[in-house]
Design a protein around this motif. Structure first.
Motif, mmCIF file in Angstrom:
data_model
loop_
_atom_site.group_PDB
_atom_site.id
_atom_site.type_symbol
_atom_site.label_atom_id
_atom_site.label_comp_id
_atom_site.label_asym_id
_atom_site.label_seq_id
_atom_site.Cartn_x
_atom_site.Cartn_y
_atom_site.Cartn_z
ATOM 1 N N TYR A 43 -3.820 9.685 -6.396
ATOM 2 C CA TYR A 43 -4.878 8.923 -5.727
ATOM 3 C C TYR A 43 -4.513 8.607 -4.280
ATOM 4 N N ILE A 44 -3.577 9.360 -3.726
ATOM 5 C CA ILE A 44 -3.058 9.027 -2.408
ATOM 6 C C ILE A 44 -4.137 9.056 -1.323
ATOM 7 N N LEU A 74 1.980 1.769 -3.532
ATOM 8 C CA LEU A 74 0.919 2.377 -4.336
ATOM 9 C C LEU A 74 0.803 3.874 -4.047
ATOM 10 N N MET A 75 0.997 4.253 -2.787
ATOM 11 C CA MET A 75 0.945 5.674 -2.426
ATOM 12 C C MET A 75 2.088 6.449 -3.089
ATOM 13 N N LEU A 110 0.824 -1.210 0.000
ATOM 14 C CA LEU A 110 0.000 0.000 0.000
ATOM 15 C C LEU A 110 0.862 1.265 0.000
ATOM 16 N N ILE A 136 -6.028 5.775 -1.571
ATOM 17 C CA ILE A 136 -5.187 4.660 -1.127
ATOM 18 C C ILE A 136 -5.011 4.704 0.389
ATOM 19 N N LEU A 143 -8.135 3.344 1.955
ATOM 20 C CA LEU A 143 -8.142 1.887 1.867
ATOM 21 C C LEU A 143 -7.195 1.290 2.896
ATOM 22 N N PHE A 144 -6.017 1.874 3.028
ATOM 23 C CA PHE A 144 -5.015 1.447 3.995
ATOM 24 C C PHE A 144 -5.611 1.499 5.408
#
Length: 198
Positions: free
Chosen positions: A171-172, A164-165, A161, A175, A178-179
């Motif tokens: 989209y941080i 992805l950030m 994750l 994300i 979601l994290f």
């Protein structure tokens, strides 16, 4: 471990040979497990510097190297019979330092997602409070020098994750949300397990 834990448990058998090779390599260099824990911290903190400088590829590389070294130090300690309570303390503390430094740098760079990042930090704090308290209160021991509660969000999932950030900073916020959900789910898992074992 329970059946609902994820990558740290299920993928361990596949990466174990690489971790063991790393452990043997550093032991041959006469390094101690705590030496490697400190190296992992330095490499991990450099991730935040690279995030700040927008050097995303280097940030991801150093993040995963620090994670690899974080696994290697434990293998070194077990294979050389040099496990220590202070080593465990260093390991857990330094892991949080690396995570917190990344979240702080993201917050420094991106004002509009600071609330999302505050929620993420709060979620990690809550989950780790349960994790550490259960470890302190129970007499059970695992492969580590304390009782390790598994869950959906373990170290590997966190690294994915964070990766992805780093990659998708547009989209941080999503994300990070979601994290937070995954970490809070893990906190609830650990709380329910704690009710059974304490």
């Amino acid at each position: 471990m329970k059946g609902n834990d994820m990558l740290d448990t299920h993928a361990r058998k596949y990466v174990e040979p690489f971790i063991s090779k790393g452990a043997k390599f550093f032991l041959k260099l006469k390094l101690t497990p705590n030496n490697v824990t400190i190296i992992a911290l330095i490499v991990g903190i450099s991730t935040s510097l690279f995030i700040y400088l927008d050097m995303r590829v280097l940030a991801i590389i150093t993040l995963w190297i620090s994670g690899y070294l974080d696994a290697v130090d434990g293998d070194m300690a077990r294979s050389s019979n040099k496990t220590s309570l202070f080593g465990t303390l260093m390991d857990i503390t330094f892991d949080r330092v690396v995570e917190i430094s990344m979240i702080l740098v993201f917050g420094l760079k991106m004002i509009d997602v600071r609330l999302n990042l505050m929620v993420l930090l709060s979620s990690i704090l809550m989950s780790m409070t349960i994790f550490l308290t259960v470890g302190a209160l129970t007499d059970k021991k695992g492969m580590k020098s304390f009782y390790y509660q598994a869950g959906v969000a373990e170290r590997s999932e966190g690294f994915i994750l964070f990766t992805l950030m780093i990659l998708f900073q547009s989209y941080i916020g999503m994300i990070a949300n979601l994290f937070s959900i995954v970490v809070l789910f893990t906190a609830v898992q650990r709380l329910l397990e704690a009710k059974k074992i304490l």
